[in-house]
Write a protein that holds these residues in place. Sequence first.
Motif, PDB file in Angstrom:
ATOM      1  N   ARG A 152       0.808  -1.217   0.000  1.00 23.29           N
ATOM      2  CA  ARG A 152       0.000   0.000   0.000  1.00 23.29           C
ATOM      3  C   ARG A 152       0.840   1.264   0.000  1.00 23.29           C
ATOM      4  NH1 ARG A 152      -2.576   3.703   3.128  1.00 23.29           N
ATOM      5  NH2 ARG A 152      -1.495   3.033   5.008  1.00 23.29           N
ATOM      6  N   VAL A 153       1.880   1.324   0.836  1.00 27.34           N
ATOM      7  CA  VAL A 153       2.669   2.546   0.968  1.00 27.34           C
ATOM      8  C   VAL A 153       4.166   2.219   1.018  1.00 27.34           C
ATOM      9  CG1 VAL A 153       0.882   3.827   2.184  1.00 27.34           C
ATOM     10  CG2 VAL A 153       2.534   2.491   3.492  1.00 27.34           C
ATOM     11  N   THR A 154       4.950   3.250   0.731  1.00 29.15           N
ATOM     12  CA  THR A 154       6.394   3.225   0.963  1.00 29.15           C
ATOM     13  C   THR A 154       6.687   4.238   2.058  1.00 29.15           C
ATOM     14  OG1 THR A 154       6.915   2.596  -1.320  1.00 29.15           O
ATOM     15  CG2 THR A 154       8.662   3.669  -0.041  1.00 29.15           C
ATOM     16  N   VAL A 155       7.376   3.807   3.098  1.00 26.62           N
ATOM     17  CA  VAL A 155       7.630   4.663   4.253  1.00 26.62           C
ATOM     18  C   VAL A 155       9.098   5.081   4.234  1.00 26.62           C
ATOM     19  CG1 VAL A 155       7.485   4.895   6.758  1.00 26.62           C
ATOM     20  CG2 VAL A 155       5.918   3.355   5.559  1.00 26.62           C
ATOM     21  N   ILE A 156       9.337   6.400   4.262  1.00 26.53           N
ATOM     22  CA  ILE A 156      10.698   6.901   4.358  1.00 26.53           C
ATOM     23  C   ILE A 156      10.822   7.752   5.617  1.00 26.53           C
ATOM     24  CG2 ILE A 156      10.985   6.904   1.845  1.00 26.53           C
ATOM     25  CD1 ILE A 156      10.799   9.945   1.908  1.00 26.53           C
ATOM     26  N   LYS A 157      11.994   7.728   6.202  1.00 27.80           N
ATOM     27  CA  LYS A 157      12.282   8.546   7.375  1.00 27.80           C
ATOM     28  C   LYS A 157      13.176   9.689   6.932  1.00 27.80           C
ATOM     29  CE  LYS A 157      13.756   8.303  12.207  1.00 27.80           C
ATOM     30  NZ  LYS A 157      14.220   7.399  13.293  1.00 27.80           N
ATOM     31  N   THR A 158      12.669  10.923   7.058  1.00 27.55           N
ATOM     32  CA  THR A 158      13.437  12.081   6.626  1.00 27.55           C
ATOM     33  C   THR A 158      14.609  12.322   7.571  1.00 27.55           C
ATOM     34  OG1 THR A 158      12.178  13.690   7.925  1.00 27.55           O
ATOM     35  CG2 THR A 158      11.305  13.095   5.748  1.00 27.55           C
ATOM     36  N   PHE A 159      15.540  13.167   7.143  1.00 28.54           N
ATOM     37  CA  PHE A 159      16.715  13.464   7.963  1.00 28.54           C
ATOM     38  C   PHE A 159      16.377  14.373   9.128  1.00 28.54           C
ATOM     39  CE2 PHE A 159      18.470  12.730   3.623  1.00 28.54           C
ATOM     40  CZ  PHE A 159      18.998  11.478   3.901  1.00 28.54           C
ATOM     41  N   GLN A 160      15.137  14.876   9.151  1.00 26.43           N
ATOM     42  CA  GLN A 160      14.654  15.632  10.308  1.00 26.43           C
ATOM     43  C   GLN A 160      13.937  14.730  11.316  1.00 26.43           C
ATOM     44  OE1 GLN A 160      13.987  16.714   7.040  1.00 26.43           O
ATOM     45  NE2 GLN A 160      15.805  18.009   7.160  1.00 26.43           N
ATOM     46  N   GLY A 161      13.833  13.428  10.999  1.00 26.49           N
ATOM     47  CA  GLY A 161      13.280  12.458  11.941  1.00 26.49           C
ATOM     48  C   GLY A 161      11.827  12.116  11.743  1.00 26.49           C
ATOM     49  N   GLN A 162      11.152  12.698  10.721  1.00 23.87           N
ATOM     50  CA  GLN A 162       9.740  12.386  10.501  1.00 23.87           C
ATOM     51  C   GLN A 162       9.599  11.174   9.585  1.00 23.87           C
ATOM     52  OE1 GLN A 162      10.823  15.695   9.881  1.00 23.87           O
ATOM     53  NE2 GLN A 162      10.245  16.358  11.922  1.00 23.87           N
ATOM     54  N   GLU A 163       8.552  10.388   9.834  1.00 26.74           N
ATOM     55  CA  GLU A 163       8.219   9.277   8.954  1.00 26.74           C
ATOM     56  C   GLU A 163       7.162   9.741   7.958  1.00 26.74           C
ATOM     57  OE1 GLU A 163       7.102   5.738  10.983  1.00 26.74           O
ATOM     58  OE2 GLU A 163       9.043   5.471  11.965  1.00 26.74           O
ATOM     59  N   VAL A 164       7.421   9.528   6.670  1.00 23.45           N
ATOM     60  CA  VAL A 164       6.496   9.953   5.615  1.00 23.45           C
ATOM     61  C   VAL A 164       5.964   8.709   4.920  1.00 23.45           C
ATOM     62  CG1 VAL A 164       6.216  11.329   3.529  1.00 23.45           C
ATOM     63  CG2 VAL A 164       7.846  12.062   5.281  1.00 23.45           C
ATOM     64  N   TYR A 165       4.634   8.589   4.879  1.00 14.08           N
ATOM     65  CA  TYR A 165       3.977   7.452   4.235  1.00 14.08           C
ATOM     66  C   TYR A 165       3.515   7.916   2.849  1.00 14.08           C
ATOM     67  CZ  TYR A 165       3.946   5.280   8.847  1.00 14.08           C
ATOM     68  OH  TYR A 165       4.326   4.745  10.051  1.00 14.08           O
ATOM     69  N   ILE A 166       4.170   7.409   1.822  1.00 11.74           N
ATOM     70  CA  ILE A 166       3.864   7.818   0.450  1.00 11.74           C
ATOM     71  C   ILE A 166       3.101   6.694  -0.234  1.00 11.74           C
ATOM     72  CG2 ILE A 166       4.815   8.643  -1.728  1.00 11.74           C
ATOM     73  CD1 ILE A 166       7.318   9.463  -0.242  1.00 11.74           C
ATOM     74  N   PRO A 167       1.874   6.949  -0.724  1.00  6.30           N
ATOM     75  CA  PRO A 167       1.125   5.897  -1.429  1.00  6.30           C
ATOM     76  C   PRO A 167       1.916   5.361  -2.621  1.00  6.30           C
ATOM     77  CG  PRO A 167      -0.286   7.775  -0.934  1.00  6.30           C
ATOM     78  CD  PRO A 167       1.116   8.203  -0.608  1.00  6.30           C
ATOM     79  N   ASN A 168       1.845   4.055  -2.823  1.00  9.72           N
ATOM     80  CA  ASN A 168       2.618   3.431  -3.896  1.00  9.72           C
ATOM     81  C   ASN A 168       2.252   3.973  -5.269  1.00  9.72           C
ATOM     82  OD1 ASN A 168       4.255   1.768  -2.319  1.00  9.72           O
ATOM     83  ND2 ASN A 168       2.717   0.155  -2.234  1.00  9.72           N
TER      84      ASN A 168
END
Length: 302
Positions: A152-168
Amino acid sequence: MKFDFESALDKVLDKLDSWLETLLTMLPNMAVSVLLFVVFMILAKLAQKVLVRIFERASDNKLLENLFSTLIYYCVLGIGMFIILGILKLDKAVTSLLAGVGVVGLALGFAFQDIAANFVSGIILAFRRPSKIGDVISVKDFMGTVIQTNLRVTVIKTFQGQEVYIPNKDVLQSPIVNYTASGQRRIDLGVGVSYGDDLNKVQDLVLKVIKGLDGLIRPDDIIFDYYEFGSSSINFYIRFWIEYPDQPGFLAMRNSAVKAIKEAFDENDITIPFPIRTLDFGIKGGEKLSEMPIQMAANEKK
């Protein structure tokens, strides 16, 4: 019209007797069905575990592993359910049920087309595999490390520490910049020097400084180019390659390059100038402030 209570009661009792007789007749089949259901549950779990172990030896693609292990689990369960329904003599019910499921599935497909699009996109990404866990990527103005992928999603952790859930679906339709894939990255560092400095001397000095940095790779691919006559400086780029395991390493290397160039310029009396503004007074310009009529009138009053 008089209601015949005894006749109605006899019909109800006959129906209950018929159901009881059918239940007693089906009890052995029901017992076998329950046993088969438990057996197929165990078989589905075992098949899933076996597939995961085989897949782990063949590939490290977790998304494909999850996809195939889930498919094999439900395929085994589906086979078991068809066998169980056949034992219970519910074949016609199964046909009607499948037809109903098809209609409901079509309606849900229109209602949840975004979810379906993300699911299909997840399958495509599993096969194309533009990134894997631990890669540094940039998607839709978000840059960070991939920490999770699913259907469903790809999760990346930004260099500021937030987790971003990006729809596939967005991942598949957007440009993906993978900074980790090649293991290398180029630093493009812009610098300016004074118009009074020797440009050949500056170029030789900067190249020497960069070649002396720890962590530099491909020293033959260093590029130095003057590109602009700025308002107060002649500007150039120094472009060089480093290994890229992570973003902190990139920032540390760029930081080292800036400090090394500044120290070398200080030691060799090379100036990085501040912005300079020249003010011309008068319509035609070029007049001194002391020669302006306003200034002259002020001087006469004194």
